[in-house]
Motif scaffolding. Sequence first.
Motif, PDB file in Angstrom:
ATOM      1  N   VAL A 109       0.863  -1.188   0.000  1.00 22.72           N
ATOM      2  CA  VAL A 109       0.000   0.000   0.000  1.00 22.72           C
ATOM      3  C   VAL A 109       0.890   1.226   0.000  1.00 22.72           C
ATOM      4  N   VAL A 110       0.572   2.168  -0.870  1.00 16.55           N
ATOM      5  CA  VAL A 110       1.287   3.440  -0.888  1.00 16.55           C
ATOM      6  C   VAL A 110       0.266   4.562  -0.711  1.00 16.55           C
ATOM      7  N   LEU A 111       0.499   5.403   0.292  1.00 19.11           N
ATOM      8  CA  LEU A 111      -0.359   6.572   0.524  1.00 19.11           C
ATOM      9  C   LEU A 111       0.174   7.693  -0.346  1.00 19.11           C
ATOM     10  N   MET A 112      -0.143   7.586  -1.636  1.00 20.84           N
ATOM     11  CA  MET A 112       0.371   8.511  -2.638  1.00 20.84           C
ATOM     12  C   MET A 112      -0.739   9.018  -3.553  1.00 20.84           C
ATOM     13  N   GLY A 113      -1.990   8.787  -3.158  1.00 22.41           N
ATOM     14  CA  GLY A 113      -3.101   9.239  -3.990  1.00 22.41           C
ATOM     15  C   GLY A 113      -3.415  10.699  -3.735  1.00 22.41           C
ATOM     16  N   MET A 114      -4.684  11.039  -3.797  1.00 24.77           N
ATOM     17  CA  MET A 114      -5.098  12.414  -3.575  1.00 24.77           C
ATOM     18  C   MET A 114      -4.819  12.837  -2.140  1.00 24.77           C
ATOM     19  N   GLY A 115      -4.304  14.065  -1.972  1.00 27.33           N
ATOM     20  CA  GLY A 115      -4.157  14.642  -0.653  1.00 27.33           C
ATOM     21  C   GLY A 115      -2.780  14.473  -0.050  1.00 27.33           C
ATOM     22  N   GLU A 116      -2.565  15.161   1.059  1.00 25.34           N
ATOM     23  CA  GLU A 116      -1.327  15.097   1.841  1.00 25.34           C
ATOM     24  C   GLU A 116      -1.599  14.280   3.104  1.00 25.34           C
ATOM     25  N   PRO A 117      -1.042  13.061   3.195  1.00 27.61           N
ATOM     26  CA  PRO A 117      -1.352  12.192   4.336  1.00 27.61           C
ATOM     27  C   PRO A 117      -1.014  12.800   5.697  1.00 27.61           C
ATOM     28  N   LEU A 118       0.043  13.607   5.776  1.00 31.15           N
ATOM     29  CA  LEU A 118       0.440  14.148   7.071  1.00 31.15           C
ATOM     30  C   LEU A 118      -0.413  15.340   7.487  1.00 31.15           C
ATOM     31  N   PHE A 119      -1.312  15.811   6.622  1.00 30.11           N
ATOM     32  CA  PHE A 119      -2.337  16.761   7.044  1.00 30.11           C
ATOM     33  C   PHE A 119      -3.571  16.035   7.587  1.00 30.11           C
ATOM     34  N   ASN A 120      -3.525  14.705   7.559  1.00 34.95           N
ATOM     35  CA  ASN A 120      -4.618  13.867   8.065  1.00 34.95           C
ATOM     36  C   ASN A 120      -4.021  12.740   8.898  1.00 34.95           C
ATOM     37  N   VAL A 121      -3.022  13.091   9.705  1.00 29.75           N
ATOM     38  CA  VAL A 121      -2.153  12.081  10.302  1.00 29.75           C
ATOM     39  C   VAL A 121      -2.887  11.175  11.282  1.00 29.75           C
ATOM     40  N   ASP A 122      -3.847  11.683  12.055  1.00 24.41           N
ATOM     41  CA  ASP A 122      -4.540  10.834  13.028  1.00 24.41           C
ATOM     42  C   ASP A 122      -5.312   9.714  12.334  1.00 24.41           C
ATOM     43  N   ASN A 123      -6.074  10.069  11.305  1.00 28.93           N
ATOM     44  CA  ASN A 123      -6.857   9.063  10.587  1.00 28.93           C
ATOM     45  C   ASN A 123      -5.953   8.094   9.819  1.00 28.93           C
ATOM     46  N   VAL A 124      -4.877   8.609   9.245  1.00 31.20           N
ATOM     47  CA  VAL A 124      -3.948   7.754   8.506  1.00 31.20           C
ATOM     48  C   VAL A 124      -3.257   6.772   9.454  1.00 31.20           C
ATOM     49  N   ALA A 125      -2.840   7.239  10.625  1.00 24.09           N
ATOM     50  CA  ALA A 125      -2.185   6.349  11.588  1.00 24.09           C
ATOM     51  C   ALA A 125      -3.126   5.220  12.016  1.00 24.09           C
ATOM     52  N   LYS A 126      -4.380   5.559  12.211  1.00 22.72           N
ATOM     53  CA  LYS A 126      -5.365   4.541  12.587  1.00 22.72           C
ATOM     54  C   LYS A 126      -5.563   3.539  11.446  1.00 22.72           C
ATOM     55  N   ALA A 127      -5.624   4.033  10.218  1.00 23.63           N
ATOM     56  CA  ALA A 127      -5.772   3.144   9.064  1.00 23.63           C
ATOM     57  C   ALA A 127      -4.570   2.215   8.940  1.00 23.63           C
ATOM     58  N   VAL A 128      -3.370   2.737   9.169  1.00 26.75           N
ATOM     59  CA  VAL A 128      -2.164   1.914   9.086  1.00 26.75           C
ATOM     60  C   VAL A 128      -2.205   0.796  10.124  1.00 26.75           C
ATOM     61  N   SER A 129      -2.698   1.094  11.323  1.00 23.54           N
ATOM     62  CA  SER A 129      -2.772   0.053  12.352  1.00 23.54           C
ATOM     63  C   SER A 129      -3.722  -1.070  11.940  1.00 23.54           C
ATOM     64  N   ILE A 130      -4.777  -0.733  11.217  1.00 24.55           N
ATOM     65  CA  ILE A 130      -5.725  -1.748  10.741  1.00 24.55           C
ATOM     66  C   ILE A 130      -5.122  -2.532   9.577  1.00 24.55           C
ATOM     67  N   LEU A 131      -4.504  -1.831   8.633  1.00 30.55           N
ATOM     68  CA  LEU A 131      -3.898  -2.501   7.480  1.00 30.55           C
ATOM     69  C   LEU A 131      -2.817  -3.491   7.896  1.00 30.55           C
ATOM     70  N   SER A 132      -2.094  -3.171   8.969  1.00 28.68           N
ATOM     71  CA  SER A 132      -0.930  -3.973   9.355  1.00 28.68           C
ATOM     72  C   SER A 132      -1.235  -5.019  10.411  1.00 28.68           C
TER      73      SER A 132
END
Length: 382
Positions: A159-182
Amino acid sequence: MNLIGLTRSELTTVLSHMGEKPFRARQVWHWIYFRGATDFDQMSTLSKDLRGRLAAEHTLGRPTVSREQTAQDGTRKWLLRFADGKEAEAVHIPEDGRGAVCVSSQVGCTLTCRFCHTGTQMLVRNLDPAEVVGQFMVARDSYGEWPTPTDETRRLSNVVLMGMGEPLFNVDNVAKAVSILSDGEGLALSRRRITLSTSGVVPMIERCGREMGINLAVSLHAATDEVRSEIMPINRKYPLDQLMAALRAYPGVSNARRITLEYVMLKGVNDSDADARALIRLVQGLPCKFNLIPFNPWPGAPYECTPMRQIERFADILANAGLTAPIRMPRGRDILAACGQLKSESERERLQGYRARLATMTAEERAAAEAEHGRAIGTGTL
């Protein structure tokens, strides 16, 4: 409540409030993320009564596919619609029987990088964990890759977080998603197979490495503040000296786990021999590798792609200095799935259709349609 997007502890709490013991949460987790269940009735290890109560109070909501396209090179793109009508795109890029799923973290983008078509769209909102994870699950649905296969057999391997948007401007939600993906009992992606790409949000970089422990890619694209600030306005807030200091301090960075520096090749802007030598000086001592990206043109783009002969010369200069610098050949250009092209085509097609309909209307009908169009933009149904 949508159960997709909840962490394991949150799911345990939900089941506890329903009077169930913690092992039930593990069973539900298994069905959602290992088996890919889309309906509570599929969860055969649960009692019929519990399945009924879950269905009455909760959902297993994935994004819906508005359009799916497959490019000549096998790249597959999905235009995904969320519950509020907003849309984003995800892409699967196959490579030798495996491949990465490129997911979005926001609807739209706030960065306005001048070489990126996605950046010409306004930021609408952040995606929540269910919407980030849901993109990968939709890709799994599309390829029929359930239950979760082993690393050796899975086609959707990264998985690469390289689509639309800046992931580090949404870091809380992205971190939670990473914990689920992994999570090893569900989607089971190793954190070494998850990469986050940032434009350089310096204050969040250390947190990304410390909390998520995933690979980092940085949209660099220039060796000087003057050029980078021109093509990437974020550099005016976080200039190169701050960015490079943050990268050198990134938790876990080493020669075995290098930071990827993305570098789009823009004719006459950042592609000279002098630019290559400046890059060598800039990254001295940083465990890193480059991805040289031929510019993907789009209608009205202010730049042209560097000729391939010069890109190869640029790569050779970096390689002769001991830096890994492969040229990343564009994928999925024929369906606008290449780097920097996501979502733009679907928006343009919709606007063209709207304008065509206006042309056939009376003045009164046109005024009413324009008013409705404005309301739709405001509520996210357009």
